[in-house]
Design a protein around this motif. Sequence first.
Motif, short mmCIF file in Angstrom:
data_model
loop_
_atom_site.label_atom_id
_atom_site.label_comp_id
_atom_site.label_asym_id
_atom_site.label_seq_id
_atom_site.Cartn_x
_atom_site.Cartn_y
_atom_site.Cartn_z
N TYR A 111 0.59 -1.58 0.41
CA TYR A 111 0.10 -0.21 -0.08
C TYR A 111 0.78 1.40 -0.27
CZ TYR A 111 -2.79 3.48 2.48
OH TYR A 111 -3.62 4.56 2.16
N HIS A 112 1.94 0.96 0.83
CA HIS A 112 3.12 3.02 0.86
C HIS A 112 3.53 2.45 0.04
CE1 HIS A 112 1.66 2.56 5.19
NE2 HIS A 112 1.72 1.67 5.18
N ASP A 113 3.57 2.24 -1.22
CA ASP A 113 5.04 2.13 -1.89
C ASP A 113 3.98 2.09 -3.02
OD1 ASP A 113 6.86 1.11 -0.56
OD2 ASP A 113 6.44 -1.20 -1.50
N ARG A 114 2.82 2.17 -2.97
CA ARG A 114 1.74 2.91 -4.27
C ARG A 114 0.85 3.89 -3.86
NH1 ARG A 114 0.65 -3.18 -4.33
NH2 ARG A 114 -1.10 -2.24 -1.91
N VAL A 115 0.47 4.20 -2.91
CA VAL A 115 0.77 5.28 -3.06
C VAL A 115 2.71 6.45 -2.69
CG1 VAL A 115 -0.15 7.19 -0.62
CG2 VAL A 115 -1.18 5.22 -0.57
N LYS A 116 3.36 6.10 -2.81
CA LYS A 116 4.49 7.29 -3.27
C LYS A 116 4.62 7.02 -4.72
CE LYS A 116 9.51 7.23 -1.78
NZ LYS A 116 10.51 6.13 -1.19
N LYS A 117 4.37 5.84 -5.11
CA LYS A 117 4.27 5.93 -6.80
C LYS A 117 3.58 6.78 -7.06
CE LYS A 117 6.81 1.55 -6.63
NZ LYS A 117 6.83 0.09 -7.09
N ALA A 118 2.26 6.40 -6.85
CA ALA A 118 0.94 7.77 -7.43
C ALA A 118 1.24 8.80 -7.16
CB ALA A 118 -0.60 7.06 -6.64
N ILE A 119 2.16 9.84 -6.17
CA ILE A 119 2.37 11.24 -5.50
C ILE A 119 4.20 11.21 -6.78
CG2 ILE A 119 3.38 12.72 -4.03
CD1 ILE A 119 2.15 10.57 -2.00
N GLU A 120 4.35 10.17 -6.85
CA GLU A 120 5.19 10.97 -7.49
C GLU A 120 5.23 10.83 -9.09
OE1 GLU A 120 8.62 8.02 -6.82
OE2 GLU A 120 9.34 8.36 -4.62
N ALA A 121 4.64 10.05 -9.38
CA ALA A 121 4.10 10.01 -10.83
C ALA A 121 3.12 11.53 -11.29
CB ALA A 121 3.34 8.56 -11.30
N SER A 122 2.09 11.59 -10.37
CA SER A 122 1.65 12.76 -10.49
C SER A 122 2.38 14.45 -10.74
CB SER A 122 0.50 13.16 -8.92
OG SER A 122 1.46 13.85 -7.79
N GLY A 123 3.36 14.20 -10.49
CA GLY A 123 4.74 15.51 -10.62
C GLY A 123 4.85 16.30 -9.19
N MET A 124 3.05 16.37 -8.02
CA MET A 124 2.85 16.80 -6.76
C MET A 124 4.13 16.57 -5.65
SD MET A 124 -0.43 17.78 -7.33
CE MET A 124 -1.13 16.02 -8.11
N VAL A 135 -0.38 17.61 -3.56
CA VAL A 135 -1.43 16.94 -2.79
C VAL A 135 -2.34 16.78 -1.61
CG1 VAL A 135 -2.29 14.07 -2.81
CG2 VAL A 135 -0.01 15.07 -4.13
N ALA A 136 -2.10 16.95 -0.54
CA ALA A 136 -2.83 16.90 0.52
C ALA A 136 -3.64 18.11 0.16
CB ALA A 136 -1.50 17.23 1.55
N GLU A 137 -3.15 19.65 -0.63
CA GLU A 137 -4.07 20.66 -0.52
C GLU A 137 -4.74 20.26 -1.37
OE1 GLU A 137 -0.66 23.92 -0.98
OE2 GLU A 137 -0.18 23.91 0.95
N LYS A 138 -4.78 19.47 -2.75
CA LYS A 138 -6.12 19.80 -3.21
C LYS A 138 -6.81 18.89 -2.99
CE LYS A 138 -2.87 21.01 -7.30
NZ LYS A 138 -3.34 21.28 -9.18
N CYS A 139 -6.41 17.57 -1.96
CA CYS A 139 -7.45 16.37 -1.48
C CYS A 139 -8.10 17.77 -0.70
CB CYS A 139 -6.74 15.38 -0.78
SG CYS A 139 -6.15 13.66 -2.12
N GLY A 140 -8.06 18.45 -0.04
CA GLY A 140 -8.72 19.48 1.31
C GLY A 140 -8.10 19.00 2.33
N PHE A 141 -7.18 18.15 2.04
CA PHE A 141 -6.92 17.65 3.61
C PHE A 141 -5.58 18.39 4.57
CE2 PHE A 141 -6.45 13.09 1.42
CZ PHE A 141 -7.72 12.84 1.26
N LYS A 142 -5.64 17.99 5.56
CA LYS A 142 -4.80 18.66 6.36
C LYS A 142 -3.51 18.16 6.21
CE LYS A 142 -8.01 20.98 9.97
NZ LYS A 142 -8.57 21.43 11.63
N ARG A 143 -1.67 19.01 6.69
CA ARG A 143 -1.51 18.12 6.35
C ARG A 143 -1.19 16.99 6.96
NH1 ARG A 143 3.67 21.66 6.33
NH2 ARG A 143 4.66 20.42 7.45
N ALA A 181 -8.21 10.59 -7.15
CA ALA A 181 -8.94 11.55 -7.99
C ALA A 181 -7.96 13.19 -8.10
CB ALA A 181 -10.49 12.63 -7.63
N VAL A 182 -7.34 13.10 -7.49
CA VAL A 182 -5.78 13.85 -7.84
C VAL A 182 -4.66 14.12 -8.14
CG1 VAL A 182 -3.88 16.16 -6.08
CG2 VAL A 182 -7.30 15.25 -5.48
N VAL A 183 -3.99 12.25 -8.19
CA VAL A 183 -2.80 12.02 -8.23
C VAL A 183 -2.99 10.80 -9.84
CG1 VAL A 183 -1.90 11.84 -6.27
CG2 VAL A 183 -2.53 10.35 -7.45
#
Length: 74
Positions: free
Chosen positions: A10-23, A28-36, A57-59
């Motif tokens: 799970y953690h690896d896929r989340v990290k790869k998705a963030i990296e692939a988004s270029g953000m 990502v947190a801001e665009k998702c509306g999450f507090k850090r 949706a964001v990434v």
Amino acid sequence: MKKTIKIYGYHDRVKKAIEASGMTNREVAEKCGFKRTAFYACYDSQMTSGHLMRFCAVVGCSADYILGLKREMK
């Protein structure tokens, strides 16, 4: 009683998705509306279904990828 299921990789896929988004994590947190702090809590443990939907949706990846049901992000 809250039930959790361990999703391997799970953690690896989340990290790869963030990296692939270029953000950055912060972007990502801001665009998702999450507090850090909430974002990092989701990053450290598994996201709720609502958080997962916003994150994907964001990434630009599929929830199936994050959950390990697909090998490709889209």
